[in-house]
Design a protein around this motif. Structure first.
Motif, short mmCIF file in Angstrom:
data_model
loop_
_atom_site.label_atom_id
_atom_site.label_comp_id
_atom_site.label_asym_id
_atom_site.label_seq_id
_atom_site.Cartn_x
_atom_site.Cartn_y
_atom_site.Cartn_z
N LEU A 29 2.56 1.56 -3.36
CA LEU A 29 1.60 1.93 -4.40
C LEU A 29 1.31 3.43 -4.36
O LEU A 29 1.21 4.07 -5.41
N VAL A 30 1.17 3.98 -3.17
CA VAL A 30 0.96 5.43 -3.04
C VAL A 30 2.14 6.19 -3.62
O VAL A 30 1.97 7.19 -4.34
N PHE A 31 3.34 5.72 -3.35
CA PHE A 31 4.54 6.37 -3.91
C PHE A 31 4.52 6.30 -5.44
O PHE A 31 4.82 7.30 -6.12
N LEU A 32 4.17 5.15 -6.00
CA LEU A 32 4.13 5.00 -7.46
C LEU A 32 3.08 5.92 -8.09
O LEU A 32 3.30 6.50 -9.16
N LEU A 33 1.94 6.06 -7.42
CA LEU A 33 0.91 6.96 -7.95
C LEU A 33 1.37 8.40 -7.93
O LEU A 33 1.10 9.17 -8.87
N VAL A 34 2.10 8.79 -6.89
CA VAL A 34 2.63 10.16 -6.82
C VAL A 34 3.63 10.39 -7.96
O VAL A 34 3.58 11.42 -8.65
N VAL A 35 4.52 9.44 -8.18
CA VAL A 35 5.50 9.56 -9.27
C VAL A 35 4.80 9.60 -10.61
O VAL A 35 5.15 10.41 -11.50
N THR A 36 3.80 8.76 -10.80
CA THR A 36 3.09 8.70 -12.08
C THR A 36 2.33 9.99 -12.37
O THR A 36 2.38 10.52 -13.48
N LEU A 65 0.83 -1.21 0.00
CA LEU A 65 0.00 0.00 0.00
C LEU A 65 0.86 1.25 0.00
O LEU A 65 0.61 2.20 -0.77
N VAL A 66 1.88 1.30 0.85
CA VAL A 66 2.77 2.46 0.91
C VAL A 66 3.50 2.64 -0.41
O VAL A 66 3.60 3.76 -0.94
#
Length: 259
Positions: free
Chosen positions: A34-41, A31-32
């Motif tokens: 995934l949140v980082f990946l969404l921010v980068v994306t 979950l943590v």
């Protein structure tokens, strides 16, 4: 922007989290990350969000179905805990629920990683980087690149064949038999054109001195820069932070063993 990162470094930055994340069976770690990946994306990739969601949503629905199946058929090693649902043959415990949610989140992480790479990487730069940084044989990389460039041409030729058959009144038989017959009519001309094009490309490459040797100069020199290492370090650091938070809060679970 992620699109400016060296493709070879980007591959490493995608593969390492994908492999390490597959070890985590808890909910917090994926979950943590995934949140980082969404921010980068969303902030640093420059990807068209509409296009991204068109890929992400269907694949996420598939991952949710996979998680539901895993939840119903969890191994006894992971299916412990309090019984939450008991209906006919369906039994869901806290352990199986955690495994299912964790699998769904990990799958979404893999999807986000794949889209981050696929939608921000130019095919030509990727092949050149694989040849210059990862030392792949030029015959292999240029062969893959040539095949990739042929795909739009094959689609165009297929459309022309279909239009030519319609103009000449070629019958379109319905059903499976009709599809097989149309496939045969299309395959032979497409195969013949593919052979002719491959011969032309091979002759052109030989005439320009291509021998497949690794010791060659490159018109486009792909280099590894400081921002590439920063991107790799940020991806690995975010993954390490996700594991550290899970461990600190007592959620970290690796192959059914809680730390």
């Amino acid at each position: 922007m992620v699109s400016t990162i060296n493709p070879s470094i980007k591959i490493i930055a995608i593969v390492i989290p994908g492999l390490v994340l597959s070890l985590a069976f808890d909910i917090l770690t994926p979950l943590v990350f995934l949140v980082f990946l969404l921010v980068v994306t969303f902030l640093f990739s420059g990807i068209n969000l509409k296009k991204w969601f068109m890929f992400f949503i269907p694949l996420s629905l598939f991952s949710l179905g996979l998680a539901w199946t895993s939840m119903l058929h969890t191994d006894e090693k992971y299916a412990g805990g309090e019984l939450l649902v008991h209906f006919w043959w369906i039994e869901i415990t806290t352990g199986s629920l955690q495994v299912g949610i964790s699998l769904a989140l990990r799958s979404m992480c893999f999807i986000a990683l794949t889209l981050l790479f696929a939608l921000t990487t130019d095919a030509t730069k990727l092949m050149l980087s694989l040849m210059q940084q990862l030392k792949l044989p030029p015959k292999l990389t240029y062969g893959i690149l040539a095949g990739y460039r042929f795909l739009p041409l094959f689609k165009h030729e297929l459309d022309l064949l279909r239009q030519a058959h319609q103009v000449r009144g070629v019958s379109r038989t319905k059903g499976v038999k009709g599809r097989v017959q149309r496939l045969k009519r299309y395959m032979i001309p497409l195969l013949a054109n593919a052979i002719r094009k491959s011969e032309r490309v091979a002759n052109a490459m030989e005439s320009k001195g291509f021998t497949g040797s690794r010791n060659r100069t490159h018109y486009h020199d792909i280099r590894v820069q400081k921002r590439d290492w920063v991107f790799l370090a940020s991806m690995v650091s975010a993954l390490a932070l996700a594991f550290y938070l899970s461990y600190t809060l007592g959620y970290l679970n690796i192959f059914g063993r809680t730390f």
